[in-house]
Design a protein around this motif. Structure first.
Motif, short mmCIF file in Angstrom:
data_model
loop_
_atom_site.label_atom_id
_atom_site.label_comp_id
_atom_site.label_asym_id
_atom_site.label_seq_id
_atom_site.Cartn_x
_atom_site.Cartn_y
_atom_site.Cartn_z
N LEU A 104 7.63 1.26 21.84
CA LEU A 104 7.29 2.47 21.11
C LEU A 104 8.39 3.51 21.22
O LEU A 104 8.79 4.14 20.23
CB LEU A 104 5.97 3.04 21.62
CG LEU A 104 4.69 2.28 21.27
CD1 LEU A 104 3.49 2.94 21.92
CD2 LEU A 104 4.51 2.21 19.76
N LEU A 105 8.89 3.72 22.44
CA LEU A 105 9.92 4.73 22.65
C LEU A 105 11.23 4.34 21.96
O LEU A 105 11.95 5.20 21.44
CB LEU A 105 10.15 4.95 24.15
CG LEU A 105 8.98 5.59 24.90
CD1 LEU A 105 9.24 5.58 26.40
CD2 LEU A 105 8.76 7.03 24.43
N LEU A 106 11.54 3.05 21.95
CA LEU A 106 12.76 2.60 21.28
C LEU A 106 12.61 2.63 19.77
O LEU A 106 13.60 2.81 19.04
CB LEU A 106 13.11 1.18 21.74
CG LEU A 106 13.63 1.03 23.17
CD1 LEU A 106 13.79 -0.44 23.53
CD2 LEU A 106 14.97 1.76 23.33
N ALA A 107 11.39 2.46 19.28
CA ALA A 107 11.17 2.39 17.83
C ALA A 107 11.57 3.68 17.13
O ALA A 107 12.10 3.65 16.02
CB ALA A 107 9.71 2.06 17.54
N ILE A 108 11.33 4.82 17.76
CA ILE A 108 11.67 6.08 17.11
C ILE A 108 13.19 6.29 17.07
O ILE A 108 13.69 7.12 16.31
CB ILE A 108 11.00 7.28 17.80
CG1 ILE A 108 11.49 7.42 19.25
CG2 ILE A 108 9.49 7.16 17.73
CD1 ILE A 108 11.06 8.72 19.91
N CYS A 109 13.92 5.53 17.88
CA CYS A 109 15.38 5.66 17.91
C CYS A 109 16.06 4.73 16.92
O CYS A 109 17.07 5.10 16.30
CB CYS A 109 15.91 5.35 19.31
SG CYS A 109 15.11 6.24 20.66
N ARG A 115 12.57 10.29 9.51
CA ARG A 115 13.77 9.55 9.14
C ARG A 115 13.38 8.42 8.20
O ARG A 115 12.32 7.82 8.34
CB ARG A 115 14.47 8.96 10.38
CG ARG A 115 15.73 8.16 10.04
CD ARG A 115 16.51 7.74 11.28
NE ARG A 115 15.84 6.75 12.09
CZ ARG A 115 15.31 6.99 13.28
NH1 ARG A 115 15.36 8.19 13.79
NH2 ARG A 115 14.74 6.02 13.97
N GLN A 116 14.23 8.16 7.21
CA GLN A 116 14.10 6.97 6.38
C GLN A 116 15.48 6.62 5.84
O GLN A 116 16.31 7.49 5.60
CB GLN A 116 13.08 7.14 5.25
CG GLN A 116 13.44 8.16 4.20
CD GLN A 116 12.46 8.12 3.03
OE1 GLN A 116 11.90 7.06 2.69
NE2 GLN A 116 12.24 9.26 2.40
N GLY A 137 9.39 1.22 11.45
CA GLY A 137 9.66 -0.14 11.01
C GLY A 137 11.01 -0.24 10.33
O GLY A 137 11.88 0.62 10.47
N THR A 138 11.18 -1.30 9.55
CA THR A 138 12.45 -1.59 8.89
C THR A 138 12.28 -1.55 7.38
O THR A 138 11.17 -1.68 6.86
CB THR A 138 12.98 -2.97 9.30
OG1 THR A 138 11.98 -3.96 9.00
CG2 THR A 138 13.29 -3.02 10.79
N PHE A 176 12.73 3.70 9.38
CA PHE A 176 11.91 4.85 9.00
C PHE A 176 10.99 5.23 10.15
O PHE A 176 10.54 4.38 10.93
CB PHE A 176 11.08 4.56 7.73
CG PHE A 176 10.03 3.49 7.89
CD1 PHE A 176 8.75 3.80 8.34
CD2 PHE A 176 10.31 2.16 7.58
CE1 PHE A 176 7.78 2.81 8.48
CE2 PHE A 176 9.35 1.18 7.72
CZ PHE A 176 8.08 1.50 8.17
N VAL A 177 10.74 6.52 10.28
CA VAL A 177 9.79 7.07 11.24
C VAL A 177 8.98 8.11 10.47
O VAL A 177 9.51 9.14 10.05
CB VAL A 177 10.48 7.72 12.45
CG1 VAL A 177 9.45 8.28 13.41
CG2 VAL A 177 11.39 6.72 13.15
N VAL A 178 7.69 7.85 10.29
CA VAL A 178 6.85 8.68 9.43
C VAL A 178 5.52 8.94 10.12
O VAL A 178 4.88 8.01 10.62
CB VAL A 178 6.60 8.00 8.07
CG1 VAL A 178 5.67 8.84 7.21
CG2 VAL A 178 7.91 7.76 7.34
N ARG A 179 5.12 10.18 10.12
CA ARG A 179 3.80 10.56 10.63
C ARG A 179 2.87 10.77 9.44
O ARG A 179 3.24 11.44 8.47
CB ARG A 179 3.93 11.85 11.44
CG ARG A 179 2.64 12.53 11.85
CD ARG A 179 3.00 13.84 12.54
NE ARG A 179 1.86 14.69 12.81
CZ ARG A 179 1.95 15.92 13.33
NH1 ARG A 179 3.15 16.40 13.63
NH2 ARG A 179 0.88 16.63 13.54
N GLY A 180 1.68 10.17 9.48
CA GLY A 180 0.79 10.31 8.34
C GLY A 180 -0.54 9.62 8.57
O GLY A 180 -0.82 9.08 9.64
N SER A 181 -1.37 9.63 7.53
CA SER A 181 -2.70 9.04 7.57
C SER A 181 -2.75 7.82 6.65
O SER A 181 -1.99 7.72 5.68
CB SER A 181 -3.76 10.06 7.12
OG SER A 181 -3.71 11.23 7.91
N ILE A 182 -3.64 6.89 6.97
CA ILE A 182 -3.84 5.71 6.14
C ILE A 182 -4.83 6.06 5.03
O ILE A 182 -6.00 6.35 5.30
CB ILE A 182 -4.36 4.53 6.96
CG1 ILE A 182 -3.34 4.14 8.04
CG2 ILE A 182 -4.63 3.33 6.05
CD1 ILE A 182 -3.81 3.01 8.94
#
Length: 283
Positions: free
Chosen positions: A162-167, A200-201, A245-246, A171-177
């Motif tokens: 999880l910590l590495l994923a934001i680096c 980021r994207q 993710g990618t 893309f790193v996105v905060r949101g709702s499903i």
């Protein structure tokens, strides 16, 4: 870089500008092209006999351990093979599922090659076949793609991931499903994300939606779609998530997706212990 390659003649060398120059004048049954780009597309117009596509990126210092290809939606009239140690392994038959992503290792001593074999019984109105391709390195997007596409790994990410994923994520996105839909033919699920904030994207997968004028509480937010495997059984859930993710072939693929409050608790603990691998905005 990305490039497009059109109309291969009997033997072509392609550079990243998308221009082709003839390498040999003699005609062969098997046409051959050599591609210098790490990603791009190939379109074979009026396919006949066979086409051999050799991937030879200019980045001599980079190690590309995985090749992924995605046939065009209109792909019909040829079968796709992967060439390994002089032998051909069937990847997709003529009439197979188009737009499915196929990945295979490319870390052997020989340059990875894709072999297209035209169907002699094809409809003469079929004018072209083609595909998009990406070469992935083991230090960049390959591990995340491996989780979602290659190995079908549906397990939740651990704290380190999880910590590495934001680096390292595209893309790193905060949101709702907002919704989850399923495609049995592609064996994928599509997660619709709304009310998002993009940290980021890599490309424009997520788009900003402006608020409605005159509507109280209406403001701009981000909206987009994320792909994952059907076998992971993703379901809609309430609350906010942090999606990472990618991005491949213009699509977002899910890597880690913790609940936002759970991630913030993990990140703050790591920050206090000075174990966070990169900075993340706190708000």
């Amino acid at each position: 870089g990305e490039c497009a390659h059109l109309n291969p003649s009997p033997s072509l060398f392609m550079d990243c500008s998308g221009l082709a120059r003839e390498a040999e004048a003699n005609s062969r049954t098997v046409q051959q092209v050599r591609l210098r780009c790490t990603e791009g597309s190939v379109e074979w117009v009026y396919p006949g006999q066979a086409l051999r596509v050799v991937l030879e990126p200019n980045l001599s210092s980079a190690r590309h351990t995985t090749v992924c290809i995605k046939p065009f939606r209109s792909f019909n009239g040829a079968s796709v093979y992967i060439e390994r140690a002089g032998e051909l392994d069937l990847l997709m038959t003529d009439g197979g599922r188009p737009e499915q992503v196929f990945c295979f290792p490319a870390d052997g001593p020989q340059k990875p090659a894709i072999f297209l074999l035209a169907n002699p019984q094809r409809d003469i109105s079929q004018r072209a076949v083609g595909f998009r391709y990406e070469l992935l390195g083991n230090q960049t997007t390959a591990p995340n793609l491996g989780r979602s596409v290659l190995q079908g790994d549906c397990r939740p990410c651990n704290d380190t991931e999880l910590l590495l994923a934001i680096c390292s994520s595209d893309f790193v996105v905060r949101g709702s499903i907002r919704n989850v839909s399923h495609n049995a033919e592609r064996q994928t699920s599509l997660v619709e994300v709304s009310d998002g904030r993009v940290y980021r994207q890599r490309s424009g997968v997520f788009e900003r939606h402006t608020g409605t004028i005159g509507v109280p509480g209406s403001s701009s937010s981000w909206h987009g779609h994320i792909h994952t495997l059907l076998q992971c059984h993703v379901k809609p859930g309430g609350g906010e998530f942090l999606f990472t993710g990618t991005e491949h072939f213009g699509e977002a693929w899910l890597g880690c997706a913790p609940r936002y409050k759970d991630f913030m608790s993990l990140y703050q603990s790591a920050w206090v212990a000075r174990q966070n691998p990169c900075e993340f905005p706190l708000d």
